[in-house]
Motif scaffolding. Structure first.
Motif: not given
Length: 998
Positions: A796-816
């Motif tokens: 579960x921790x691995x899933x959350x960590x990986x999701x947060x990494x991908x979320x950063x790429x998709x939503x916090x990087x400009x451009x995504x």
């Protein structure tokens, strides 16, 4: 090819027994079966020895003759293959074909018009491609046409306006372009027109649609519509559902819509509509749902609108002003009221919730004042109460303390005062309690022990006092405790070390005293610790050095004493502040750097080679000149020694150059380095190889300071080949892996993205130097004999960590940034099984200035992880990554590889769906998992299914995936979403998370 296939089929069907047994319609259907793949043997009853096919699965015959086929229904049978119009159209009395939710592929032939008696055609949720046949309207008896969820492309043919009896047309979730043809307004028999979620070219709503006077449902969501809403839609007197959301419509809402007296649902959200709501909205006496949120609407909310029998009322993120009409409190069915992000003022109606089963109330970011109505939870179903950023005052009503259904309570940034009712502290299902920036007083009640689901507790900037009770340490799921700028006193309870999920502890600016708990090394997930400006004393426990993910530590302005813990020098802190305490002794060597100078000010007994830290320890001026002479003497010896060494290596280099031409290395660093390229180059031998791929090898290099790094060595300027198990052997992708990796990882910083320290290049070789991940890749560990080490909390921790990494790429990087090769082998694990997303060799920046998604010249990714639409269209966006991440979730839950010989021609996603349908969830779960976590595993499994939806629009964003994973232990009920006029169980309302601190 087709003549050969036809002869083959004839040879099979030419046995005397078959010809004598099966009638002509049976022969046609059996030919159809031979073209299909039937992995689940759902067509096993299709026996050519039967005299007629009327007893075959999915086949219905006319009752009069009992031999004539009229209906073919093979929904949800998992069959695959082409749609053979020439075969099926030989059935002269066939009126209905339903192949919903299969894998029917290729194109829909223009010969479909030969099925001249067809009344019902449902090919939805398949894999059909190509243009829509312009001959479809030649089916003069057709009443129902559903092609939803395929990959049809091109424009809607103009001939579609010539349907004579069509009542339902649904083309939702395809790849249609062009604009909506005005000729559709000629199909006056239409009752339902669904064209939503297609990448049409920008275009207006055809005014001709106002001619469809029998229309009951008009669904044009996310169709790239621009311009005004035509007045002619007011002619649709039978219309019950009008959905024009997620477009770029502007101008005012036409007053003609107030004449739609049969309207039950009106959805206009996420456009650019302006002006006031039209007068006469009270005429819509049947209206149950109104959602005009995220527009630019102004003015006051009409009183007659609030007197309607509304169930869901959403006008958030507009510019409404004035007071909320008191009549809204009398709506008997109102369960959802969202008005946040407006300019509304006044008090909330005193009896709001008294007469209605209110579940979601969000009036945040307005100018409401006065108290919160005590009747909000009178029906006992209130789940979300969000009133942040207003001017509310008074005390929290005690009635909320008995509202057991509450899950999110956000009262921050108001003027509330008084003590928080003890019942509110202990609400059993609340996972977010926000009381920040008010004037609350009193202490944290011991009843907080009952808040079993509490994850986020925000109490900053109030007047709370007293000790933090031991019961806080019982909240095993607590992730953040922020209580700064209060008057908490006493010592931190020893029980707080039991908060194993704690990521942020911020209690600065209080009156805390005593010593820190001894066992703080148990806070393995702690990322931020801020206890500045208190009166805490004693030594800082040495265990603080083992908090591997801690990157913010502020203990300044306290009374700490003793030595600075040696372990702090091994931590990767972004901020360290121990100033103005009573520390003494020598600084740890690696902290005695100028970058940390301001971190230790105001500690008179502390010594180290930092200006401003050891000002009290001065040298005798009289011996200064002696030290000067010594320094000069030592410097002279060093110069001589360096000169000799330089000469030796210069001579050796000259000698070696005759045999080997060593290339020059250029180093480009992305972080502050404690090593040089020589340290790296000297360790690149075969004994240190830990992996290899098509483009090079990966080495483990142990540096002089004991720290390890991973080095990827890439030869020349080769294109990155697809790794073992990816697509086809020898396949290539279009990007240079080295440049893509450097361009991506060199710019981004995130705890769940693998850190690229530097790169070294020559003309013939390139090196990428990463942080070393002790536990290797998730794929290697999960699918090996060591997979048992990964218990469910770790997965579960691995899933959350990986999701947060991908979320950063998709939503916090400009451009995504789209990763394009998300898989378990590209998720690396550190010593504590913290996950990092790695391998950005095929990553792509998403172009946000163009319409639609960007097409690639070739497929990148790995077999079993590639989203269906990517393989067919080569269009890449964030939804492709989300599908791949969903496969990773299914791997974590099932323990299976994405492709396995046991699956046959299926991949993991199809195998999971089939097994789930036939055998149930228990046959899917990894046998190595402890079933005491079954409820939590099921919730994560459902998230994986959502992420792997065949339709990109149905997949949640990565930001939503992160939130769902974080909330997986709560029992949050969600608002149902409409899908083809029905309710879908997979709906999460992004809008309700505005201002979220998650």
């Amino acid at each position: 090819m087709l003549p050969i296939l036809f002869l083959f089929l004839l040879s099979i069907l030419s046995s005397p027994l078959t010809i004598l047994s099966l009638n002509q319609e049976g022969l046609s259907l059996y030919q159809f079966k031979l073209l299909l793949q039937d992995p689940d043997s759902r067509l096993s009853s299709w026996n050519p020895l039967d005299p007629t096919p009327c007893n075959w699965y999915g086949v219905t015959c006319a009752t009069a003759t009992a031999t004539t086929v009229t209906t073919l229904d093979l929904s949800n049978t998992n069959i695959a293959g082409p749609f053979p119009t020439t075969i099926l159209c030989r059935l002269p009395n066939l009126t209905s074909i339903t192949l919903f939710n299969n894998s029917i592929d290729q194109t829909l032939s223009s010969d479909i018009n030969l099925c001249y008696n067809l009344v019902h055609l449902d090919l939805s949720q398949n894999l059909l491609t190509g243009p829509l046949p312009s001959t479809l309207p030649q089916l003069h008896n057709l009443r129902y046409l559903d092609l939803t969820g395929n990959n049809f492309s091109g424009p809607i043919p103009e001939t579609f306006g010539t349907f004579q009896k069509l009542e339902v047309i649904s083309l939702v979730y395809n790849l249609l372009d062009g604009t909506i043809p005005p000729s559709l307004g000629n199909i006056t028999t239409l009752k339902m027109l669904n064209l939503s979620y297609n990448p049409f070219f920008p275009g207006r709503i055809p005014p001709e649609l106002g001619n469809l006077t029998n229309l009951q449902v008009l669904w044009l969501t996310q169709c790239n519509l621009v311009g005004l809403i035509p007045d002619s839609l007011g002619n649709l007197k039978k219309l019950q559902d009008l959905d024009l959301a997620l477009n770029d419509l502007y101008g005012s809402i036409p007053s003609s819509l107030t004449e739609l007296t049969s309207l039950k649902q009106l959805e206009l959200y996420n456009n650019s509509l302006s002006g006031e709501l039209p007068r006469g909205m009270g005429n819509l006496s049947s209206l149950r749902l109104l959602d005009a949120s995220m527009n630019h609407l102004t003015g006051k909310i009409p009183d007659d609108l609030c007197s309607l029998p509304l169930e869901s009322f959403n006008l958030y993120e507009n510019r409404f002003d004035g007071e909320l009409p008191a009549s809204i409190a009398n709506s008997p069915n109102l369960y959802e009221l969202r008005l946040f992000g407006n300019r509304l003022t006044g008090k909330l109606p005193e009896r709001l919730g008294k007469h209605s089963p209110l579940r979601w109330l969000d009036v945040s970011s307005n100018q409401f004042y006065g108290p919160i109505p005590a009747t909000l939870c009178d029906f006992g179903v209130l789940e979300e109460l969000l009133v942040i950023y207003n001017l509310f005052s008074g005390e929290i009503p005690s009635s909320l303390g008995s509202c057991q259904s509450l899950m999110r309570v956000r009262l921050g940034y108001n003027r509330f005062s008084g003590e928080v009712p003890s019942g509110v502290w202990g609400l059993p299902h609340v996972y977010l309690l926000e009381l920040a920036e008010n004037s609350f007083s009193g202490s944290i009640s011991k009843t907080i022990a009952g808040a079993a689901n509490l994850s986020l507790l925000f109490l900053s900037k109030n007047n709370f006092s007293g000790q933090i009770p031991d019961e806080v340490g019982w909240l095993e799921g607590l992730v953040e405790l922020s209580g700064s700028d209060n008057m908490f006193s006493g010592s931190l309870p020893e029980s707080v070390v039991n908060l194993r999920q704690l990521g942020i502890l911020d209690l600065h600016n209080n009156k805390l005293s005593g010593e820190l708990p001894k066992r703080i090394h148990l806070w393995k997930k702690l990322n931020e610790l801020n206890l500045a400006n208190n009166e805490i004393s004693g030594k800082v426990p040495d265990g603080i050095g083992s908090l591997s993910v801690l990157n913010f530590l502020d203990l300044s302005n306290n009374k700490f004493s003793g030595n600075v813990p040696l372990g702090l020098q091994n931590m990767k802190l972004n901020q360290l502040n121990l100033s103005y305490n009573h520390f003494s002794g020598e600084l740890p060597p690696l902290l005695a750097k100028d970058m940390y100078r301001t971190s230790f000010l105001g500690n008179p007994g502390l010594c180290g080679d930092l200006r401003g830290v050891c000002d009290g320890r001065s040298e005798e001026k009289s011996v200064g000149y002696v030290w000067l002479l010594r320094i000069i003497f030592v410097a002279a010896i060093l110069v001589f020694f360096v000169g000799v060494v330089w000469f030796y290596f210069k001579y050796k280099s000259f000698k070696d150059a005759r045999a080997i031409d060593k290339s020059r290395w250029t180093l480009m660093s992305f972080h502050k380095l404690g090593f040089g390229e020589d340290e790296i180059l000297n360790c690149l031998d075969e004994d240190n190889v830990i992996g290899s791929g098509a483009s090079g090898k990966v080495y483990k290099v142990v540096l002089g300071n004991g720290e390890a790094v991973a080095v990827k060595k890439i030869w020349g300027r080769v294109k990155k080949e697809v790794e073992s198990g990816d697509l086809e052997k020898g396949g290539r992708v279009e990007d240079n892996s080295f440049e893509a990796e450097v361009d991506t990882l060199g710019k981004i910083r995130h705890k769940n993205i693998v850190k690229l320290w530097c790169c070294c290049t020559t003309r013939d070789c390139k090196l990428l130097v990463y942080e070393y991940m002790l536990n290797g890749s998730l794929g290697d560990l999960l699918h090996s004999s060591k997979g048992g080490l990964l218990d469910w909390p770790t997965r579960y921790k691995i899933a959350v960590d990986a999701a947060e990494g991908l979320s950063y790429l998709h939503h916090d990087c400009v451009p995504p940034i789209v990763h394009r090769d998300v898989k378990s082998n590209n998720i690396l694990l550190d010593g504590d099984f913290g996950a990092r997303v790695a391998d950005f060799g095929v990553a792509k920046v998403v172009e946000t200035t163009t319409i639609g998604t960007k097409s690639m010249s070739a497929i990148a990714g790995s077999c079993g992880y590639i989203a269906p639409e990517y393989a067919y269209t080569l269009r890449v966006n964030e939804k492709s990554d989300i599908y791949s991440f969903g496969v990773v979730i299914l791997e974590l839950v099932t323990g299976r590889r994405p492709v396995d010989p046991e699956f046959g021609e299926k991949d993991l996603v199809k195998w999971v769906c089939t097994t789930l349908d036939q055998k149930g969830l228990d046959h899917l779960l990894d046998s190595r998992l402890d079933l005491c976590f079954k409820e939590e595993i099921c919730k994560v499994f459902n998230i994986g299914l959502m992420c792997t939806s065949p339709l990109p629009i149905n997949r949640p964003s990565m930001r939503r995936v992160v939130k769902m994973l974080q909330e997986v232990s709560t029992k949050k009920q969600t608002k149902p979403a409409k899908k083809d006029g029905k309710l879908s169980p997979y709906y999460y309302d992004d809008a309700s998370d505005h201002g979220s601190v998650a």
